[in-house]
Write a protein that holds these residues in place. Structure first.
Motif: not given
Length: 174
Positions: A7, A20, A22-24, A44-46, A48, A61-62
């Motif tokens: 992370y 961008l 992205e993370y699970a 899901q986490c994005t 930016e 954004k989660i």
């Protein structure tokens, strides 16, 4: 804590502008935090990242769901989450004490770890009172427990008043 290295966002090699990531977010993520309220998650986490010359602007954004236990019927149920947050990180030589919402990055810093921020946002989004959405009608709600609670709720007061003479003696003091 080694799994939280995924992370970390290395911002030194990035060009100015938006990027961008992205993370699970799963159960393993919350296992890294010792006293986490959340044990099971499917999120899901994005992130930016807007890199500017003097600061980084991180938009989170989660979305997804976490498993919680209903405070009323004690059955597990999925709690949907939709979180939108923003964090600002400024480049400075000294810590900025004016606002706790701003992260200070030193000249030697080359990456920012967002794991703590993600954990904080999800933990704050957990409702204070966790309850199934539609009592008794959802597949997650324990109807037997609700019926037992209703039975105990109505019968306990009348039984105590009739069978315990100590309460009668205390009522005389009013």
């Amino acid at each position: 804590m080694k799994s939280l290295k995924t992370y970390s966002i290395p911002f030194t090699g990035l060009k100015l502008g938006k990027h961008l990531f992205e993370y699970a977010i799963t159960d393993a993520f919350f296992d890294e935090f010792e006293y986490s309220l959340v044990k099971k998650a499917n999120l899901q986490c994005t992130v930016e990242l807007d890199k500017q010359e003097t600061m980084l602007i991180l938009d989170f954004k989660i979305t997804g769901s976490i498993d919680l236990t209903c405070d009323k019927c004690l059955s597990p149920y999925p709690q949907p989450l939709d979180i939108h947050e923003q964090q600002i990180a400024k480049f400075a030589d000294e810590e900025i004490d004016e606002d706790e919402e701003i992260i200070t990055l030193k000249k030697n810093d080359f990456e920012i770890n967002v794991a703590g921020l993600i954990y904080e946002y999800v933990t704050v989004a957990v409702p204070f009172f966790t309850r199934c959405n539609d009592e008794g009608n959802t597949p997650y709600c324990d109807k037997e427990m609700l019926d037992r609670l209703k039975q105990l709720e109505g019968g306990s007061e009348t039984n105590n008043e009739q069978h315990d003479p100590r309460w009668d003696a205390l009522k005389k003091f009013k």
